[in-house]
Design a protein around this motif. Structure first.
Motif, PDB file in Angstrom:
ATOM      1  N   HIS A  60       0.840  -1.197   0.000  1.00  7.67           N
ATOM      2  CA  HIS A  60       0.000   0.000   0.000  1.00  7.67           C
ATOM      3  C   HIS A  60       0.874   1.246   0.000  1.00  7.67           C
ATOM      4  O   HIS A  60       1.877   1.316   0.710  1.00  7.67           O
ATOM      5  N   ASP A  63      -2.293   5.046   1.496  1.00  9.44           N
ATOM      6  CA  ASP A  63      -3.354   4.485   2.331  1.00  9.44           C
ATOM      7  C   ASP A  63      -3.678   3.088   1.813  1.00  9.44           C
ATOM      8  O   ASP A  63      -2.992   2.552   0.952  1.00  9.44           O
ATOM      9  N   ASN A  64      -4.722   2.499   2.320  1.00  4.71           N
ATOM     10  CA  ASN A  64      -5.017   1.102   2.000  1.00  4.71           C
ATOM     11  C   ASN A  64      -5.729   0.902   0.665  1.00  4.71           C
ATOM     12  O   ASN A  64      -5.997  -0.230   0.279  1.00  4.71           O
ATOM     13  N   ASP A  65      -6.075   1.980  -0.058  1.00  2.13           N
ATOM     14  CA  ASP A  65      -6.828   1.802  -1.302  1.00  2.13           C
ATOM     15  C   ASP A  65      -5.975   2.034  -2.551  1.00  2.13           C
ATOM     16  O   ASP A  65      -6.481   2.006  -3.661  1.00  2.13           O
ATOM     17  N   SER A  66      -4.682   2.265  -2.391  1.00  2.00           N
ATOM     18  CA  SER A  66      -3.809   2.501  -3.535  1.00  2.00           C
ATOM     19  C   SER A  66      -2.503   1.732  -3.356  1.00  2.00           C
ATOM     20  O   SER A  66      -1.971   1.642  -2.249  1.00  2.00           O
ATOM     21  N   TYR A  79      -3.548  -0.463  -8.236  1.00  2.00           N
ATOM     22  CA  TYR A  79      -4.824   0.059  -7.760  1.00  2.00           C
ATOM     23  C   TYR A  79      -4.667   1.515  -7.345  1.00  2.00           C
ATOM     24  O   TYR A  79      -3.619   1.915  -6.828  1.00  2.00           O
ATOM     25  N   ALA A  80      -5.712   2.314  -7.575  1.00  3.09           N
ATOM     26  CA  ALA A  80      -5.771   3.692  -7.123  1.00  3.09           C
ATOM     27  C   ALA A  80      -7.196   3.964  -6.674  1.00  3.09           C
ATOM     28  O   ALA A  80      -8.138   3.809  -7.465  1.00  3.09           O
ATOM     29  N   ASN A  81      -7.350   4.331  -5.406  1.00  2.00           N
ATOM     30  CA  ASN A  81      -8.688   4.552  -4.830  1.00  2.00           C
ATOM     31  C   ASN A  81      -9.598   3.344  -5.072  1.00  2.00           C
ATOM     32  O   ASN A  81     -10.749   3.468  -5.477  1.00  2.00           O
ATOM     33  N   ASN A  82      -9.020   2.156  -4.816  1.00  4.19           N
ATOM     34  CA  ASN A  82      -9.739   0.885  -4.931  1.00  4.19           C
ATOM     35  C   ASN A  82     -10.158   0.547  -6.363  1.00  4.19           C
ATOM     36  O   ASN A  82     -10.960  -0.364  -6.573  1.00  4.19           O
ATOM     37  N   ALA A  83      -9.654   1.256  -7.351  1.00  2.76           N
ATOM     38  CA  ALA A  83      -9.946   0.946  -8.754  1.00  2.76           C
ATOM     39  C   ALA A  83      -8.703   0.352  -9.398  1.00  2.76           C
ATOM     40  O   ALA A  83      -7.612   0.921  -9.282  1.00  2.76           O
ATOM     41  N   LYS A  84      -8.860  -0.792 -10.085  1.00  2.00           N
ATOM     42  CA  LYS A  84      -7.728  -1.406 -10.774  1.00  2.00           C
ATOM     43  C   LYS A  84      -7.465  -0.646 -12.065  1.00  2.00           C
ATOM     44  O   LYS A  84      -8.313  -0.568 -12.946  1.00  2.00           O
TER      45      LYS A  84
END
Length: 248
Positions: A60, A63-66, A79-84
């Motif tokens: 990561h 944070d945990n979403d990227s 991944y960036a903001n939970n988007a692949k």
């Protein structure tokens, strides 16, 4: 008894009075644990890893979403903001979103662009191969140019000509010198007639009307020559004639 008591450890020393501390740690089996702690990364300040780093799940960033995530065996995803947004494997890098490049793209092979079942190939020599051209763009352009035939040519002058590149039709024009009454003049054509004269006209280039009548002009086509005759006047007025013909 006094000697034996002197060899005992004092509680209030909390281990400070252990004679051989290294041997004590070794006896407890803590050498490996201390070595790992000594070389561990400090999460507050970071550090350097000199060997391989094996991550089984995710890395990561921020944070945990990227960051990077395991995407299957031999496959890693971005991944960036939970988007692949992309992933790579041992075959290629697959980018799923838009790519913005401010520098130069240096490709060491032909560039392939595929979409909708069609593929265009940009080649190192500047040529493009694609279905819209039915092959190479250079071949398509050559066909278009060759099918258009030769371009039109012309000589724009007082005695000049214009030639159609496709049909070969020629228009010629000019002005004769002043002609005497009854004079017969063979026009010196500015462009030789390749095959045949189709039509010809001539007109007096004179601003007025003779008192005994109009100045006459007659045109005769003889083979590939144009002959102009001055006639119909008794005043002796000399005047040039303008002429035009069409040939091929």
């Amino acid at each position: 008894m006094t000697q034996l008591l002197s060899q005992k450890l004092a509680k209030n020393e909390n281990g400070a009075d252990i004679p051989d501390k290294n041997q004590f740690i070794k006896n407890l089996g803590l050498l490996e644990t201390i070595d790992r702690a000594k070389n561990a990364l400090d999460k507050r300040t970071g550090g350097t890893v000199n060997g391989n780093l094996h991550v089984t799940q995710s890395v990561h960033i921020g944070d945990n979403d990227s960051g990077l995530r395991a995407n299957g065996d031999g496959n890693v995803a971005f991944y960036a903001n939970n988007a692949k947004v992309a992933y790579w494997n041992n075959d290629r890098l697959h980018w799923l979103k838009s790519v913005e490049i401010d520098g130069t793209i240096n490709a060491h092979s032909n560039l392939h662009i595929s979409w909708g079942g069609r593929t265009a190939i940009y080649q190192e020599n500047g040529d493009v191969h694609g279905p819209i051209w039915g092959g190479h763009l250079s071949a398509w352009l050559n066909t278009q140019i060759n099918n258009r035939g030769a371009k039109n040519t012309a000589h724009l002058a007082t005695n000049g000509w214009w030639k159609c590149g496709d049909s070969g039709l020629i228009r010629q024009w000019g002005i004769t010198p002043p002609l005497n009454v009854g004079q017969i003049y063979t026009v010196s054509l500015p462009c030789p007639v390749p095959h045949e004269i189709l039509s010809a006209t001539a007109t007096v280039k004179y601003k007025g009307i003779a008192s005994e009548g109009n100045l006459g002009t007659y045109v005769e086509i003889v083979g590939k020559s144009l002959i102009i005759s001055a006639d119909y006047t008794r005043t002796g007025i000399k005047a040039p004639r303008t002429w035009e013909l069409v040939c091929y």
